[in-house]
Enzyme design. Structure first.
Site, PDB file in Angstrom:
ATOM      1  N   ASN A 125       0.771  -0.972  -0.046  1.00  0.00           N
ATOM      2  CA  ASN A 125      -0.183  -0.160   0.063  1.00  0.00           C
ATOM      3  C   ASN A 125       0.861   1.527  -0.179  1.00  0.00           C
ATOM      4  O   ASN A 125       1.378   1.661   1.099  1.00  0.00           O
ATOM      5  CB  ASN A 125      -1.075   0.000   1.112  1.00  0.00           C
ATOM      6  CG  ASN A 125      -1.729   1.267   1.310  1.00  0.00           C
ATOM      7  OD1 ASN A 125      -1.605   2.078   0.453  1.00  0.00           O
ATOM      8  ND2 ASN A 125      -2.542   1.302   2.315  1.00  0.00           N
ATOM      9  N   CYS A 128      -1.995   5.181   0.054  1.00  0.00           N
ATOM     10  CA  CYS A 128      -3.092   5.735   1.191  1.00  0.00           C
ATOM     11  C   CYS A 128      -2.844   7.183   1.068  1.00  0.00           C
ATOM     12  O   CYS A 128      -1.984   7.782   1.130  1.00  0.00           O
ATOM     13  CB  CYS A 128      -2.618   5.440   2.757  1.00  0.00           C
ATOM     14  SG  CYS A 128      -4.210   6.042   3.728  1.00  0.00           S
TER      15      CYS A 128
HETATM   16  C1  LIG Z   1     -12.906   1.924   5.362  1.00  0.00           C
HETATM   17  C2  LIG Z   1     -11.878   1.905   4.222  1.00  0.00           C
HETATM   18  C3  LIG Z   1     -10.579   1.430   4.669  1.00  0.00           C
HETATM   19  C4  LIG Z   1      -9.733   1.365   3.652  1.00  0.00           C
HETATM   20  N1  LIG Z   1      -8.383   0.844   4.140  1.00  0.00           N
HETATM   21  C5  LIG Z   1      -7.562   0.526   3.135  1.00  0.00           C
HETATM   22  C6  LIG Z   1      -6.263  -0.009   3.603  1.00  0.00           C
HETATM   23  O1  LIG Z   1      -6.118  -0.346   4.859  1.00  0.00           O
HETATM   24  N2  LIG Z   1      -5.268  -0.365   2.789  1.00  0.00           N
HETATM   25  C7  LIG Z   1      -5.564  -0.048   1.312  1.00  0.00           C
HETATM   26  O2  LIG Z   1      -4.614  -0.406   0.633  1.00  0.00           O
HETATM   27  N3  LIG Z   1      -6.739   0.271   1.000  1.00  0.00           N
HETATM   28  C8  LIG Z   1      -7.764   0.641   1.942  1.00  0.00           C
HETATM   29  N4  LIG Z   1      -9.032   1.386   1.438  1.00  0.00           N
HETATM   30  C9  LIG Z   1      -9.305   1.403  -0.055  1.00  0.00           C
HETATM   31  C10 LIG Z   1      -9.951   0.206  -0.529  1.00  0.00           C
HETATM   32  O3  LIG Z   1      -9.016  -1.077  -0.520  1.00  0.00           O
HETATM   33  C11 LIG Z   1     -10.386   0.098  -2.176  1.00  0.00           C
HETATM   34  O4  LIG Z   1      -9.202   0.424  -2.874  1.00  0.00           O
HETATM   35  C12 LIG Z   1     -11.107   1.434  -2.509  1.00  0.00           C
HETATM   36  O5  LIG Z   1     -12.033   1.558  -1.113  1.00  0.00           O
HETATM   37  C13 LIG Z   1     -11.785   1.277  -3.580  1.00  0.00           C
HETATM   38  O6  LIG Z   1     -12.704   0.386  -3.804  1.00  0.00           O
HETATM   39  P1  LIG Z   1     -14.351   0.447  -3.286  1.00  0.00           P
HETATM   40  O7  LIG Z   1     -15.016   1.559  -3.957  1.00  0.00           O
HETATM   41  O8  LIG Z   1     -14.839  -1.011  -3.613  1.00  0.00           O
HETATM   42  O9  LIG Z   1     -14.364   0.450  -1.687  1.00  0.00           O
HETATM   43  C14 LIG Z   1      -9.932   1.324   2.397  1.00  0.00           C
HETATM   44  C15 LIG Z   1     -11.474   1.691   1.743  1.00  0.00           C
HETATM   45  C16 LIG Z   1     -12.264   1.947   2.912  1.00  0.00           C
HETATM   46  C17 LIG Z   1     -13.605   2.514   2.234  1.00  0.00           C
END
Ligand SMILES: Cc1cc2nc3c(=O)[nH]c(=O)nc-3n(C[C@H](O)[C@H](O)[C@H](O)COP(=O)(O)O)c2cc1C
Length: 313
Positions: A125, A128
């Site tokens: 990652n 972020c």
């Molecule tokens: C509450 C939340 C926490 C997240 N935490 C992380 C994380 O710890 N590491 C990471 O690489 N992406 C994190 N993401 C990003 C998701 O893995 C994903 O890439 C992003 O939300 C887009 O996909 P979605 O629209 O299906 O949620 C997080 C997303 C959300 C909503």
């Protein structure tokens, strides 16, 4: 009908992967995600030592289609987290450990610890949007040369496949993808959340505890498809070495999964939809994907993978 696939040589019973950050902080929860039908699971991002994360609110449902979060990468540290990987592994499906660090050294230490704990794949990652240390005003994944250094270091230290999770918050995602591949990345996941902010007109202040955060959910789906297409067209044209691409962003139906496979993705990640539908998100998407394939007369994912990319190359 056969919807099995593979990712970097690892077989998956279907292309749906739990995205990092959702339910991924406990091995027992990851097991439940596996039981609900996911093809693989990614853990919450884990760092070298325990981190508390930001003050509440950390996750907001701004509307049906807009999720805003700024968690601040809360995690128990890689030493403590190793046991969760071991528990998640008992589910029998591949476990992807999402790792972060503040330096090449930290990234490689955490990646090694996760490999040792049994992770099948490591996902870096570097993207972020609000909590990694900022270098020259940017986060790591926005600087291709820094990203390449991290990937190279992790590749030297590990033997499992290494994915890199890319940020949409860059001028050229293709240049960052190139740096990752030159550093030795085995695959790319995209996209992480889109930089975002919401003001509360009543209190007249930003709504998130951290003030600014990242947007996810259906509202970013078209942005994500464009970023995925930028990377995959560059690969198709031979401008970028071809590696598997895992699509993410706003997926909440079988048709959404099909959209990313039609662009050429190997697999997809599902995040915010799990906040909306709970664990049923996986069975819902699988059933709808099979319905889509039946209607189109497709028997395998290969029958339609990359079909829409031809319009863009
Ligand atoms: C509450 C939340 C926490 C997240 N935490 C992380 C994380 O710890 N590491 C990471 O690489 N992406 C994190 N993401 C990003 C998701 O893995 C994903 O890439 C992003 O939300 C887009 O996909 P979605 O629209 O299906 O949620 C997080 C997303 C959300 C909503």
């Amino acid at each position: 009908m056969d919807i099995s696939t593979s990712l970097c040589g690892i077989p998956l019973r279907n292309p749906l992967i739990l995205a990092s950050g959702i339910l991924g902080n406990k091995g027992a929860l990851l097991r439940r995600v596996a039981e609900s039908g996911a093809g693989a699971v990614a853990t919450k991002s884990v760092g070298p030592e325990p981190r508390e994360g930001y003050n509440n609110p950390t996750v907001l449902y701004v509307s049906e289609d807009i999720v805003l979060n700024a968690m601040g990468l809360p995690n128990p540290g890689c030493e403590q987290f190793a046991g969760e990987i071991e528990t998640a592994k008992t589910s029998g499906i591949p476990v992807i450990a999402s790792v972060f660090g503040r330096s090449q050294e930290e990234f490689s230490l955490v990646a090694m610890a996760m490999e040792e704990a049994g992770a099948d794949i490591v996902e870096l990652n570097v993207s972020c949007p609000h909590s990694l240390p900022r270098l020259k005003g940017l986060h790591l994944g926005q600087i291709p040369v820094e990203t390449k250094g991290v990937v190279k270091r992790v590749k030297q230290a590990t033997t499992v496949p290494v994915l890199v999770k890319l940020s949409p918050n860059v001028t050229s995602i293709v240049e960052v993808a190139r740096a990752c591949i030159e550093g030795g990345a085995d695959g790319l996941s995209l996209i992480n959340t889109v930089q975002a902010l919401e003001i509360d007109p009543l209190t007249e202040r930003p709504m998130l505890g951290n003030m600014v955060g990242g947007q996810s959910g259906p509202s970013i789906r078209c942005i994500a498809q464009r970023k995925v297409a930028d990377v995959l067209t560059a690969m198709r044209r031979g401008e970028l070495e071809a590696v598997p691409v895992v699509g993410a962003g706003g997926i909440e139906s079988g048709e959404d999964v099909a959209r990313y496979i039609l662009l050429g993705c190997q697999c997809v990640q599902i995040g915010s939809a799990v906040l909306k539908y709970g664990l049923d998100a996986f069975s819902k998407c699988l059933k709808e994907l099979e319905g889509y394939m039946k209607e189109k007369g497709y028997e395998t994912l290969e029958d339609f993978r990359g079909k829409s990319l031809e319009w863009l190359v």
